[in-house]
Each structure stands twice: as structure tokens, then as C-alpha cells.
Design a protein around this motif. Structure first.
Motif, PDB file in Angstrom:
ATOM      1  N   ARG A   1       0.739  -1.191   0.037  1.00 14.13           N
ATOM      2  CA  ARG A   1      -0.054   0.064  -0.016  1.00 14.13           C
ATOM      3  C   ARG A   1       0.948   1.261  -0.078  1.00 14.13           C
ATOM      4  N   LYS A   2       2.238   1.088   0.784  1.00 17.10           N
ATOM      5  CA  LYS A   2       2.971   2.268   0.662  1.00 17.10           C
ATOM      6  C   LYS A   2       3.427   2.616  -0.688  1.00 17.10           C
ATOM      7  N   LEU A   3       3.883   1.465  -1.524  1.00 19.19           N
ATOM      8  CA  LEU A   3       4.089   1.512  -2.880  1.00 19.19           C
ATOM      9  C   LEU A   3       3.141   2.019  -3.607  1.00 19.19           C
ATOM     10  N   GLU A   4       1.850   1.611  -3.532  1.00 17.06           N
ATOM     11  CA  GLU A   4       0.766   2.294  -4.246  1.00 17.06           C
ATOM     12  C   GLU A   4       0.527   3.411  -4.030  1.00 17.06           C
ATOM     13  N   THR A   5       0.593   4.005  -2.857  1.00 18.41           N
ATOM     14  CA  THR A   5       0.505   5.328  -2.628  1.00 18.41           C
ATOM     15  C   THR A   5       1.314   6.276  -3.340  1.00 18.41           C
ATOM     16  N   ARG A   6       2.743   6.059  -3.466  1.00 15.59           N
ATOM     17  CA  ARG A   6       3.540   6.479  -4.202  1.00 15.59           C
ATOM     18  C   ARG A   6       3.354   6.533  -5.737  1.00 15.59           C
ATOM     19  N   ALA A   7       2.695   5.476  -6.042  1.00  9.97           N
ATOM     20  CA  ALA A   7       2.643   5.478  -7.576  1.00  9.97           C
ATOM     21  C   ALA A   7       1.183   6.059  -7.928  1.00  9.97           C
ATOM     22  N   GLY A   8       0.397   6.298  -7.022  1.00  8.50           N
ATOM     23  CA  GLY A   8      -0.881   7.097  -7.226  1.00  8.50           C
ATOM     24  C   GLY A   8      -1.856   7.061  -6.226  1.00  8.50           C
ATOM     25  N   SER A   9      -2.218   5.702  -6.092  1.00  9.98           N
ATOM     26  CA  SER A   9      -3.509   5.426  -5.483  1.00  9.98           C
ATOM     27  C   SER A   9      -3.563   4.184  -4.836  1.00  9.98           C
ATOM     28  N   ILE A  10      -3.846   3.715  -3.422  1.00 13.02           N
ATOM     29  CA  ILE A  10      -4.177   2.291  -3.127  1.00 13.02           C
ATOM     30  C   ILE A  10      -5.620   2.049  -3.593  1.00 13.02           C
ATOM     31  N   VAL A  11      -5.864   0.491  -3.658  1.00 12.75           N
ATOM     32  CA  VAL A  11      -7.037   0.001  -4.279  1.00 12.75           C
ATOM     33  C   VAL A  11      -7.968  -0.483  -3.001  1.00 12.75           C
ATOM     34  N   GLY A  12      -7.733  -0.466  -1.761  1.00  8.53           N
ATOM     35  CA  GLY A  12      -8.562  -0.886  -0.866  1.00  8.53           C
ATOM     36  C   GLY A  12      -8.003  -0.515   0.585  1.00  8.53           C
ATOM     37  N   ALA A  13      -9.093   0.233   1.421  1.00 10.75           N
ATOM     38  CA  ALA A  13      -8.501   0.533   2.579  1.00 10.75           C
ATOM     39  C   ALA A  13      -8.434  -0.573   3.856  1.00 10.75           C
ATOM     40  N   SER A  14      -8.012  -0.200   4.953  1.00  6.57           N
ATOM     41  CA  SER A  14      -8.050  -1.096   6.204  1.00  6.57           C
ATOM     42  C   SER A  14      -9.359  -0.796   6.721  1.00  6.57           C
ATOM     43  N   GLY A  15     -10.102  -1.680   6.962  1.00 12.77           N
ATOM     44  CA  GLY A  15     -11.444  -1.620   7.571  1.00 12.77           C
ATOM     45  C   GLY A  15     -11.193  -1.418   9.069  1.00 12.77           C
ATOM     46  N   CYS A  16     -10.079  -1.643   9.797  1.00 10.56           N
ATOM     47  CA  CYS A  16      -9.843  -1.561  10.985  1.00 10.56           C
ATOM     48  C   CYS A  16      -9.771  -0.180  11.420  1.00 10.56           C
ATOM     49  N   PHE A  17      -9.429   0.709  10.437  1.00  6.88           N
ATOM     50  CA  PHE A  17      -9.197   2.323  10.766  1.00  6.88           C
ATOM     51  C   PHE A  17      -8.823   3.132   9.321  1.00  6.88           C
ATOM     52  N   TYR A  18      -9.829   3.648   9.040  1.00  8.05           N
ATOM     53  CA  TYR A  18      -9.578   4.379   7.758  1.00  8.05           C
ATOM     54  C   TYR A  18     -10.470   5.428   7.715  1.00  8.05           C
TER      55      TYR A  18
END
Length: 397
Positions: A196-213
Motif C-alpha cells: 500500500r505504501k508503494l501504491e500510494t507513491r504510484a498514485g492510489s491504493i485500491v483498498g483501505a484497512s477496515g480497522c482504521f480508515y
């Protein structure tokens, strides 16, 4: 006669290899590709609003969480955030064990209870919360996790970037106090947070953490089907509206690791089944001609991670067929069979056998079983709305 000259055995080889090849791409090659893409992207600067904090609504979906709800609410009230800009909503899915009575005890401290008269599920409760939320940003917190007081500010700070529609916390999987890593699950969680950290740098994550978002309230304008998942759908709805989603490493969320594999299997099966249903509800987002790189990331990170579970039973059968003609296939089949047996033993006698290889085998078998059951539920159209909370130990550090 060469093995591959027989069309049946050539087909069996392709089926036997499909889960492994797909998994190698999804879990190994895809992160490498995202890392390479991230090197070509500039870090997007965010505005500096050190003295400006938006109004936030913190929601906590619960069902029969009497054992942990008091501690959860005390932790929420300790958040390092301007108190006058916080609204706390506990979303009770018609709890029957006294959870609601405990929540009412906190009314004079600003905790609001939104109780459903009948069980409708977590997503239905989150839909209802959007109608009474006063915050510009809605933060979802699982009732069985521990969010440190300092985690909320960095999560909200991510929205200084007006292109961000969803911000996801960083899960850390631990055993009971004192906080220690939770074996295979901890390793997988760390891996997922890295992706997810890499996806953020690339543009966007495709799913969030259900525990805390967190999500902008205006994105949550339309209700979601109760059988789907808002944590996954939030990033998809955000993309439909032109926003991107990010992971925030500083927004730590401590997730206690359940001690019972059978509970973990049930949780994973439910989560994955809802995820598959959510993905196909928003299947238009997998069109790369319209959504470009996001569509390719969605296919790679979600769909191709789940496909191996669907074809795994056929793959084992195909491997057994190949074992009748190939020594190599027979050896591989023997290893797979031993692994399945070891995993089954680990699940049956969890807690009484403390061997790391057996624990790992149990985790893999549980995950594969949960994945296949999830596909079974998704294909037959079973949208799992209600849930039973997963028993988790209490984390004190």
C-alpha cells in the motif's frame, strides 16, 4: 512419449501451474512493478494548515462487544485532536449483551449511540451513520482494535491534499500483551502495508484497512448494499468521483491476533466473500481503457490474488493426474499432500502443538480454505450482511 504431447496432460499442467503462476505475479512481480512506477512519480505536496483541523466524525460499528467496548471508548476519548471538532458515533447492530448500556454511560462525555432496531449488518450501520454525521471526514474504527491517541492527526492530515478522498491507517498485527509479532499473520500484514505504501507513491491504493480508515463525507453520499464492504468500496467510490486514496504509515492501528485459527478462517472467508462481491459490483473500474493504471492495479492487487483460491482444488486434481506420469509431479504432489495434512493437524490441535512450521502450514491451509469458501459464497450470490465479532485478546502495550 513426451508428457506435453498429450493434450490432456498439457492442459492438466496448465491448470496445476495456474495458481502458482498467478500468485507469483500478484504477490511478487506486481509489487516490483508498482515500485518501479513509484520511482517515476513525484511526491505530491500537501497544503500547510497546521492550525486548521476539519470536523471529524468517528464511527465504531459494534455487535455484542461488551467485553471490549468500554476500553475502546476510553481510547477514542484520548485521541490527540481538538475535542470540539470530534463527533463520536457508536453504531450498534441491535446488540443484545449489554453493549448499548455501556455506551449510554458515556453519553455525558460526548459518545452518541446509533442503535439499529433489528440486525442489518455493518455496512447498513455505516450507511445510517452518514446521514447523521456532522464531520467533513468520517473515520471508521473497529471495536476490537487499539488505535493509539497520536494516530488520528496524521490520518486527517492526509486530506490537506485535495486530491485525496480516502486515507487508510497502517495495521500492525500483534499477539496479546506484551505486544509481540503474531507470526505468519504479522508478516503478511507487514507485507500488505508495504504494498500500500508503494501504491500510494504510484498514485492510489485500491483498498483501505477496515480497522482504521477515513473518507470524505461527501463521497459517502449514496448508500452501499449491506452485503458489500465500505472499506474496500470507499477507494472505488472515491476513484469514480475523481479522488485518489492513500495509506498513512504514521496512522498506526494495532490489531490483536486471534488465537484460534477457526475464528480466523471464518473472518477471512467472510471478508474475502464481501470483497469479491464488492469488486464485481464495481467491475467497471477494472476497465484499463477508462481507468488506466488504477484498473490494472485493481486487477493485480485484488482479482489476481483471489483467483488462485478459486482454481486451487482443480489444480490439486490436475497435479494428481500428472503424478501418474511424471516423477517430478509425484514429488510435488507428495509435498502438497503433506502440507495439507500438516495444516489440518495444526488447525485441529491449535494451541497444543507449538511448532512454527506447523503453525505456518495451518495459516496457509486456513487462508486457502477461506478463499475457496469465499468464492463459493460469492458465486452463489450470498451477500453476507451481518457478522459476529472475532474474539481478540486485549493489547495493553
Amino acid at each position: 512419449m513426451p508428457l506435453f504431447s498429450n493434450p490432456l496432460f498439457a492442459f492438466a499442467t496448465a491448470i496445476a501451474a495456474a495458481p502458482l503462476v498467478t500468485a507469483i505475479y500478484a504477490y511478487v512481480l506486481y509489487p516490483v512493478i508498482v515500485w518501479a512506477v513509484s520511482l517515476t512519480r513525484r511526491s505530491l505536496a500537501t497544503g500547510a494548515h497546521a492550525d486548521q483541523w476539519p470536523h471529524v466524525t468517528v464511527t465504531v460499528p459494534v455487535y455484542n462487544n461488551v467485553a471490549s467496548i468500554r476500553a475502546t471508548l476510553e481510547r477514542l476519548l484520548a485521541f490527540d485532536y481538538p475535542r470540539e471538532k470530534l463527533q463520536f458515533l457508536v453504531l450498534s447492530d441491535a446488540s443484545t449483551d449489554g453493549t448499548d448500556d455501556i455506551v449510554r454511560e458515556f453519553a455525558d462525555r460526548g459518545i452518541e449511540l446509533l442503535r439499529a432496531t433489528t440486525r442489518r449488518g455493518k455496512t447498513a450501520a455505516e450507511n445510517a451513520a452518514a446521514e447523521v454525521a456532522r464531520g467533513d471526514i468520517i473515520v471508521n474504527v473497529d471495536a476490537t482494535v487499539m488505535v493509539p491517541p497520536t494516530s488520528l492527526r496524521p490520518l486527517i492530515r492526509a486530506f490537506d491534499d485535495q486530491s485525496v478522498g480516502v486515507a487508510s491507517g497502517c495495521d500492525v498485527s500483534v499477539d496479546a500483551a506484551p505486544a509481540t509479532e503474531a507470526g505468519g499473520e504479522s508478516g503478511y500484514t507487514s507485507y500488505e502495508m508495504l504494498v500500500r505504501k508503494l501504491e500510494t507513491r504510484a498514485g492510489s491504493i485500491v483498498g483501505a484497512s477496515g480497522c482504521f480508515y477515513a473518507i470524505r463525507r461527501k463521497i459517502r453520499g449514496s448508500p452501499l448494499h449491506p452485503g458489500l464492504s465500505w472499506d474496500f468500496a470507499s477507494t472505488l467510490v472515491a476513484r469514480e468521483q475523481g479522488y485518489r486514496s492513500v495509506s498513512v504509515p504514521e496512522a498506526v492501528c494495532v490489531v490483536p491476533h486471534t488465537q484460534e485459527l477457526r475464528y480466523e478462517l471464518r473472518r477471512k472467508a467472510r471478508t474475502m466473500a464481501r470483497g469479491i462481491s464488492t469488486l464485481f459490483e464495481f467491475r467497471a473500474l477494472m476497465n484499463p481503457f477508462k481507468y488506466g493504471g488504477f484498473a490494472l492495479m485493481l486487477i493485480s492487487h485484488k482479482l489476481l490474488r483471489w483467483v488462485p483460491y478459486l482454481v486451487a482444488p482443480a489444480s490439486v486434481i490436475a497435479l494428481a493426474i500428472l503424478a501418474t506420469r511424471s516423477t517430478v509431479a509425484a514429488v510435488v504432489f507428495g509435498i502438497v499432500a503433506c502440507g495439507l495434512l500438516a495444516g489440518a493437524v495444526s488447525i485441529k490441535y491449535a494451541g497444543s502443538i507449538n511448532l512454527r512450521p506447523l503453525a505456518l502450514a495451518g495459516f496457509v491451509v486456513a487462508a486457502c480454505s477461506a478463499g475457496w469458501l469465499a468464492w463459493f459464497d460469492a458465486i452463489r450470490g450470498a451477500r453476507l450482511a451481518t457478522w459476529d465479532p472475532t474474539p481478540r485478546p486485549t493489547v495493553t502495550a
